[in-house]
Design a protein around this motif. Structure first.
Motif, PDB file in Angstrom:
ATOM      1  N   GLY A 204     -48.435  -6.436  11.560  1.00 48.51           N
ATOM      2  CA  GLY A 204     -49.795  -6.447  12.061  1.00 48.51           C
ATOM      3  C   GLY A 204     -49.954  -5.735  13.378  1.00 48.51           C
ATOM      4  O   GLY A 204     -51.086  -5.523  13.841  1.00 48.51           O
ATOM      5  N   THR A 205     -48.843  -5.340  14.002  1.00 50.31           N
ATOM      6  CA  THR A 205     -48.930  -4.557  15.227  1.00 50.31           C
ATOM      7  C   THR A 205     -49.566  -3.205  14.900  1.00 50.31           C
ATOM      8  O   THR A 205     -49.171  -2.554  13.931  1.00 50.31           O
ATOM      9  N   PRO A 206     -50.565  -2.766  15.662  1.00 51.96           N
ATOM     10  CA  PRO A 206     -51.204  -1.476  15.375  1.00 51.96           C
ATOM     11  C   PRO A 206     -50.193  -0.338  15.278  1.00 51.96           C
ATOM     12  O   PRO A 206     -49.286  -0.225  16.109  1.00 51.96           O
ATOM     13  N   GLY A 207     -50.354   0.475  14.236  1.00 49.17           N
ATOM     14  CA  GLY A 207     -49.461   1.602  14.012  1.00 49.17           C
ATOM     15  C   GLY A 207     -48.258   1.278  13.151  1.00 49.17           C
ATOM     16  O   GLY A 207     -47.503   2.175  12.769  1.00 49.17           O
ATOM     17  N   PHE A 208     -48.079  -0.012  12.813  1.00 47.98           N
ATOM     18  CA  PHE A 208     -46.930  -0.429  12.003  1.00 47.98           C
ATOM     19  C   PHE A 208     -47.376  -0.755  10.588  1.00 47.98           C
ATOM     20  O   PHE A 208     -48.348  -1.487  10.385  1.00 47.98           O
ATOM     21  N   SER A 209     -46.686  -0.210   9.590  1.00 50.75           N
ATOM     22  CA  SER A 209     -46.965  -0.526   8.199  1.00 50.75           C
ATOM     23  C   SER A 209     -45.659  -0.524   7.417  1.00 50.75           C
ATOM     24  O   SER A 209     -44.650   0.035   7.859  1.00 50.75           O
ATOM     25  N   ALA A 210     -45.687  -1.153   6.234  1.00 49.46           N
ATOM     26  CA  ALA A 210     -44.473  -1.294   5.427  1.00 49.46           C
ATOM     27  C   ALA A 210     -44.801  -1.114   3.951  1.00 49.46           C
ATOM     28  O   ALA A 210     -44.769  -2.072   3.164  1.00 49.46           O
ATOM     29  N   PRO A 211     -45.124   0.103   3.511  1.00 57.43           N
ATOM     30  CA  PRO A 211     -45.443   0.327   2.100  1.00 57.43           C
ATOM     31  C   PRO A 211     -44.234   0.081   1.202  1.00 57.43           C
ATOM     32  O   PRO A 211     -43.107   0.403   1.565  1.00 57.43           O
ATOM     33  N   GLU A 212     -44.493  -0.499   0.035  1.00 59.35           N
ATOM     34  CA  GLU A 212     -43.413  -0.833  -0.884  1.00 59.35           C
ATOM     35  C   GLU A 212     -42.922   0.402  -1.630  1.00 59.35           C
ATOM     36  O   GLU A 212     -43.694   1.301  -1.977  1.00 59.35           O
ATOM     37  N   ILE A 213     -41.622   0.443  -1.874  1.00 57.90           N
ATOM     38  CA  ILE A 213     -41.004   1.506  -2.667  1.00 57.90           C
ATOM     39  C   ILE A 213     -40.981   1.056  -4.122  1.00 57.90           C
ATOM     40  O   ILE A 213     -40.394   0.019  -4.457  1.00 57.90           O
ATOM     41  N   LYS A 214     -41.601   1.817  -4.983  1.00 58.46           N
ATOM     42  CA  LYS A 214     -41.703   1.477  -6.401  1.00 58.46           C
ATOM     43  C   LYS A 214     -40.690   2.269  -7.233  1.00 58.46           C
ATOM     44  O   LYS A 214     -39.947   3.097  -6.716  1.00 58.46           O
ATOM     45  N   HIS A 215     -40.722   2.028  -8.534  1.00 62.40           N
ATOM     46  CA  HIS A 215     -39.952   2.773  -9.536  1.00 62.40           C
ATOM     47  C   HIS A 215     -38.445   2.609  -9.361  1.00 62.40           C
ATOM     48  O   HIS A 215     -37.678   3.521  -9.685  1.00 62.40           O
ATOM     49  N   LYS A 216     -38.006   1.456  -8.877  1.00 60.86           N
ATOM     50  CA  LYS A 216     -36.581   1.179  -8.791  1.00 60.86           C
ATOM     51  C   LYS A 216     -36.070   0.663 -10.133  1.00 60.86           C
ATOM     52  O   LYS A 216     -36.774  -0.042 -10.846  1.00 60.86           O
ATOM     53  N   LEU A 217     -34.839   0.994 -10.461  1.00 59.85           N
ATOM     54  CA  LEU A 217     -34.186   0.439 -11.639  1.00 59.85           C
ATOM     55  C   LEU A 217     -33.031  -0.475 -11.241  1.00 59.85           C
ATOM     56  O   LEU A 217     -32.210  -0.853 -12.080  1.00 59.85           O
ATOM     57  N   SER A 218     -32.967  -0.833  -9.973  1.00 59.80           N
ATOM     58  CA  SER A 218     -31.943  -1.720  -9.440  1.00 59.80           C
ATOM     59  C   SER A 218     -32.587  -2.607  -8.397  1.00 59.80           C
ATOM     60  O   SER A 218     -33.566  -2.212  -7.752  1.00 59.80           O
TER      61      SER A 218
END
Length: 398
Positions: A204-218
């Motif tokens: 929630g700190t401005p400028g910070f984000s954590a998008p999820e990495i998709k399409h994993k097979l592990s």
């Protein structure tokens, strides 16, 4: 020499033919049993579906359940942590990964990376602010070291932290960060004018984000993300005061690698047990496939490697409990046990035939997960070279 009557010897358990349980104390067995009971109730009925769907829908509830059992930061002292031994923590990791590597990763990242970083390198104020909530599972943490262009060579990281008055401003990207998409706090390592330093970055700190990495097979039952730091402004109090240079993050990684030494054995045990049961139930040419010599050879070889890996894990755990465990010895354990666990899973898959690729059985799930475990927290190559340096006195990293 006394004569032993073979008829009075303890019976052999096919699930534990080397009687490895004799190495454990009653307290260690009790903790292991409590973890297994919780996993059997809350995880095992659903884990294949979570893996297939690529998400744990009740992740916060599950994390709180882990916290209530004392699994989060369980080998740390104080601040709501359980203060268990290293061996007890290792046994918990084994049981967690016997259910799924993603669950052991969640607990490992929470306790051995994010919490350990604050516990070992943080100020008293930082410890009081974050650790009790993380130990309870009310707050989830992640650990930001790996970058898109800096994996085995963390010293080449491009994330930068610069002073701006009394604040710090962080800019950069971290990659392949477990727990990131739902973490409440990130421990982020950045290069400064005075070397590598660690920072506590609340979500929630401005400028910070954590998008999820998709399409994993592990590790599909583990949420993985990227950390994006776009001019993230933090107060001076966000810096971990006791961590200077790469010694800080590397000490945390060593804690996590120790858990992997045990955890990989859980995936191996689950696959070996599945293969052994299947070999007694599957009939071909008029008899169980376990009656054929080649199948027995596979089962025997898998069992031998599991036994040797378990003996190594217990030995390293005892050394850690005596404060005698060196990082190079952790590398030996991580290199051997993950490599052999993956081979056990692959061999188990051949015994199950086509059924081995079905999520009705855990084998292919464990094998896929271990492909990630093989290379995270230090690749095969890096741990090989660590051992090579021990043997020759020559550093071949560069």
């Amino acid at each position: 020499m006394s004569h032993v009557d073979p008829t009075k010897l303890p019976a052999l358990d096919p699930a534990d033919p080397a009687a490895l349980d004799d190495l454990l104390s009653s307290d260690e067995k009790e903790i292991r049993g409590a973890v297994r009971q919780m996993l059997d109730q809350s995880v095992e009925p659903y884990i294949a579906e979570w893996f297939e769907n690529g998400a744990i829908p009740n992740i916060r509830e599950l994390t709180k359940e882990f916290g209530s059992l004392g699994l989060l930061g369980m080998h740390l002292e104080g601040y709501g942590c359980a203060g268990m031994t290293a061996t007890e923590y290792g046994l918990a990791c084994l049981e967690l990964e016997a259910s799924d590597s993603g669950l052991r990763s969640l607990v490992s990242v929470q306790g051995s990376l994010a919490m350990f970083a604050i516990w070992r390198w943080g100020s008293e104020e930082q410890k009081q602010q974050w650790l009790p909530g993380m130990a309870a599972g009310d707050l989830i943490g992640c650990f930001g070291l790996t970058e898109p262009d800096a994996g085995s060579d963390p010293g080449s990281m491009k994330t930068r932290a610069r002073r701006d008055g009394s604040d710090w401003v962080l800019t950069g990207n971290k990659m392949w960060i477990s727990n990131a998409p739902f973490a409440d706090v990130a421990v982020v390592w950045a290069m400064t004018d005075e070397g590598v330093r660690g920072f506590i970055v609340p979500a929630g700190t401005p400028g910070f984000s954590a998008p999820e990495i998709k399409h994993k097979l592990s590790l599909r039952a583990s949420a993985t993300g990227e950390l994006v730091l776009d001019e993230v402004r933090l107060p001076e109090s966000a810096m971990l005061p006791e961590a200077r240079g790469l010694k800080g993050p590397l000490a945390c990684l060593n804690e996590a690698r120790y858990g992997i030494v045990w955890g990989a054995l859980g995936a191996a045990r689950s696959s070996l047990d599945s293969a052994r049961r299947y070999a007694t139930e599957r009939t071909q040419f008029g008899k169980p496939i376990g009656a054929f010599q080649l199948t027995q050879q596979k089962l025997a070889d898998m069992t031998l490697e599991y036994v040797k890996g378990y003996l190594l894990a217990v030995h390293l755990g005892r050394r850690k409990d005596q404060d005698l465990l060196r990082p190079e010895q952790v590398s030996i354990g991580k290199l051997n046990n993950v490599r052999e666990a993956l081979e056990i899973c692959r061999t188990a898959r051949t015994i199950l035939g086509a059924n081995g690729i079905s999520l009705e059985y855990p084998v292919i799930r464990h094998a896929n997960n271990l492909e990630s475990v093989l290379t995270y927290e230090g690749t095969v190559e890096m741990h090989t070279l660590v051992l090579g340096q021990v043997l020759t006195g020559e550093a071949a990293f560069r």
